[in-house]
Every structure is written in C-alpha cells, then in structure tokens.
Design a protein around this motif. Structure first.
Motif, PDB file in Angstrom:
ATOM      1  N   TRP A 177      -1.121  -2.244  28.641  1.00 45.60           N
ATOM      2  CA  TRP A 177      -0.645  -2.448  27.281  1.00 45.60           C
ATOM      3  C   TRP A 177      -0.402  -1.092  26.642  1.00 45.60           C
ATOM      4  O   TRP A 177      -1.099  -0.128  26.943  1.00 45.60           O
ATOM      5  CB  TRP A 177      -1.702  -3.194  26.470  1.00 45.60           C
ATOM      6  N   SER A 178       0.560  -1.021  25.733  1.00 43.11           N
ATOM      7  CA  SER A 178       0.813   0.216  25.003  1.00 43.11           C
ATOM      8  C   SER A 178       1.214  -0.125  23.576  1.00 43.11           C
ATOM      9  O   SER A 178       1.617  -1.245  23.273  1.00 43.11           O
ATOM     10  CB  SER A 178       1.908   1.038  25.687  1.00 43.11           C
ATOM     11  N   GLY A 179       1.091   0.870  22.731  1.00 44.44           N
ATOM     12  CA  GLY A 179       1.450   0.671  21.342  1.00 44.44           C
ATOM     13  C   GLY A 179       1.339   1.953  20.566  1.00 44.44           C
ATOM     14  O   GLY A 179       1.098   3.023  21.127  1.00 44.44           O
ATOM     15  N   GLY A 180       1.508   1.839  19.258  1.00 42.16           N
ATOM     16  CA  GLY A 180       1.421   3.017  18.414  1.00 42.16           C
ATOM     17  C   GLY A 180       1.788   2.703  16.979  1.00 42.16           C
ATOM     18  O   GLY A 180       1.989   1.554  16.601  1.00 42.16           O
ATOM     19  N   CYS A 181       1.896   3.760  16.231  1.00 35.51           N
ATOM     20  CA  CYS A 181       2.167   3.634  14.797  1.00 35.51           C
ATOM     21  C   CYS A 181       3.658   3.556  14.513  1.00 35.51           C
ATOM     22  O   CYS A 181       4.495   3.725  15.405  1.00 35.51           O
ATOM     23  CB  CYS A 181       1.555   4.825  14.071  1.00 35.51           C
ATOM     24  N   LEU A 182       4.001   3.325  13.280  1.00 34.64           N
ATOM     25  CA  LEU A 182       5.384   3.197  12.838  1.00 34.64           C
ATOM     26  C   LEU A 182       6.186   4.484  13.051  1.00 34.64           C
ATOM     27  O   LEU A 182       7.333   4.439  13.496  1.00 34.64           O
ATOM     28  CB  LEU A 182       5.426   2.781  11.358  1.00 34.64           C
ATOM     29  N   CYS A 183       5.599   5.636  12.761  1.00 37.52           N
ATOM     30  CA  CYS A 183       6.349   6.889  12.857  1.00 37.52           C
ATOM     31  C   CYS A 183       6.369   7.470  14.265  1.00 37.52           C
ATOM     32  O   CYS A 183       7.141   8.391  14.543  1.00 37.52           O
ATOM     33  CB  CYS A 183       5.826   7.916  11.857  1.00 37.52           C
ATOM     34  N   ALA A 186      -9.361   2.921  12.093  1.00 38.58           N
ATOM     35  CA  ALA A 186      -8.509   4.068  12.351  1.00 38.58           C
ATOM     36  C   ALA A 186      -7.068   3.754  11.979  1.00 38.58           C
ATOM     37  O   ALA A 186      -6.625   2.611  12.069  1.00 38.58           O
ATOM     38  CB  ALA A 186      -8.604   4.467  13.820  1.00 38.58           C
ATOM     39  N   PHE A 187      -6.364   4.793  11.582  1.00 41.94           N
ATOM     40  CA  PHE A 187      -4.992   4.661  11.138  1.00 41.94           C
ATOM     41  C   PHE A 187      -4.250   5.950  11.469  1.00 41.94           C
ATOM     42  O   PHE A 187      -4.850   6.994  11.712  1.00 41.94           O
ATOM     43  CB  PHE A 187      -4.939   4.382   9.632  1.00 41.94           C
ATOM     44  N   CYS A 188      -2.928   5.889  11.477  1.00 38.64           N
ATOM     45  CA  CYS A 188      -2.117   7.087  11.697  1.00 38.64           C
ATOM     46  C   CYS A 188      -2.255   8.001  10.482  1.00 38.64           C
ATOM     47  O   CYS A 188      -2.046   7.556   9.350  1.00 38.64           O
ATOM     48  CB  CYS A 188      -0.668   6.711  11.920  1.00 38.64           C
ATOM     49  N   PRO A 189      -2.587   9.273  10.696  1.00 41.55           N
ATOM     50  CA  PRO A 189      -2.706  10.176   9.549  1.00 41.55           C
ATOM     51  C   PRO A 189      -1.366  10.521   8.906  1.00 41.55           C
ATOM     52  O   PRO A 189      -1.333  11.007   7.782  1.00 41.55           O
ATOM     53  CB  PRO A 189      -3.368  11.420  10.147  1.00 41.55           C
ATOM     54  N   SER A 234       0.557  -3.345  16.107  1.00 41.07           N
ATOM     55  CA  SER A 234       0.842  -1.997  16.607  1.00 41.07           C
ATOM     56  C   SER A 234       1.167  -1.983  18.101  1.00 41.07           C
ATOM     57  O   SER A 234       1.524  -0.937  18.647  1.00 41.07           O
ATOM     58  CB  SER A 234      -0.329  -1.045  16.306  1.00 41.07           C
ATOM     59  N   LEU A 235       1.061  -3.129  18.767  1.00 43.29           N
ATOM     60  CA  LEU A 235       1.408  -3.208  20.186  1.00 43.29           C
ATOM     61  C   LEU A 235       2.927  -3.139  20.375  1.00 43.29           C
ATOM     62  O   LEU A 235       3.684  -3.622  19.533  1.00 43.29           O
ATOM     63  CB  LEU A 235       0.912  -4.525  20.791  1.00 43.29           C
TER      64      LEU A 235
END
Length: 134
Positions: free
Chosen positions: A6-12, A72-75, A97-98
C-alpha cells in the motif's frame, strides 16, 4: 503469496509512505477527536502493523492529541495522515490519504457514542462529480 503493498501521502506530495499487510482491518471512527482532526463527520482508518509502515518521502509532523495517542499530519499542507495509540503495534492510517482508497472496505464503527444522527452512508443521495482531479 506475498502481502499487499500500500502507498499514500498528503495532498501536496511532500509526505509519502508505504506499508504492507493483508488483510487490513478498516473502520469508521465517529469519536469527537477524529472528527476534529479530520474536519469531517467521521474518520475512516485502516490499521496496518506499525513495523510495516515507513516514510518514502518527507515525514509527517506529530502531536499528542490525547494522553494516550499521537496524530500526524503533513507540515506543509496539513493533510491528516495517521493516529497512533501509545504502546500499540498498529498504526491507524487515514484511508483518504491512500493512493487507492477504493480497495479498502470499512467493516466496523468505533466511537458510536459520538456518531452524528445524520451520518449515514446513504446511496440514496443525489450524486455530483467534482470539477477537480487529483
């Protein structure tokens, strides 16, 4: 047979992660803390083993959201990324976020004492497509 990746991340895009695990438990969380943390009526979280989770780009910023957990969140963009209870072998990753959230099917409701009366996941509501694409 190998475990699912699985992978994912923040909007930016400044925070990216991956983990392995199969099958994964996923559920709706209606607790007031998840509502505040996500800005939504509930959170949808998937629970991979903490040992299987790693950052592939950047790293989230975390804070103690209660005496028993961190969030936790993207800084950079603020995307909520995960919740982790103290001394727990699981991490609770936000399904939104996935990269492929459609592959996750929530199977439980948690924090139902705080569930909003109108928070039904109804297919009878009129649909509308977004103009933006991610």
């Amino acid at each position: 047979m190998s475990e699912a990746r699985w992978s994912g991340g923040c909007l930016c895009g400044s925070c990216r992660y991956e983990f392995s695990g199969d099958p994964l438990h996923a559920g709706y969380c209606h607790c007031n803390m998840c509502k505040r943390a996500t800005g939504g009526a509930f959170a949808i979280l998937v629970q991979p083993p903490l040992a299987a989770f790693k950052w592939t780009k950047g790293k989230a910023r975390s804070f103690s959201s209660s005496p028993i957990a961190i969030r936790a969140f993207c800084p950079d963009c603020g995307t909520p990324l995960f919740l982790q209870y103290d001394d727990d072998e699981l991490i609770r990753v936000t399904v939104g976020s996935l990269d492929h959230p459609n592959q996750v099917v929530p199977r439980t409701h948690y924090g139902v004492e705080s569930r909003l009366d109108w928070a039904e996941i109804g297919s009878d509501l009129p649909p509308e497509e977004t103009r933006e694409r991610f």
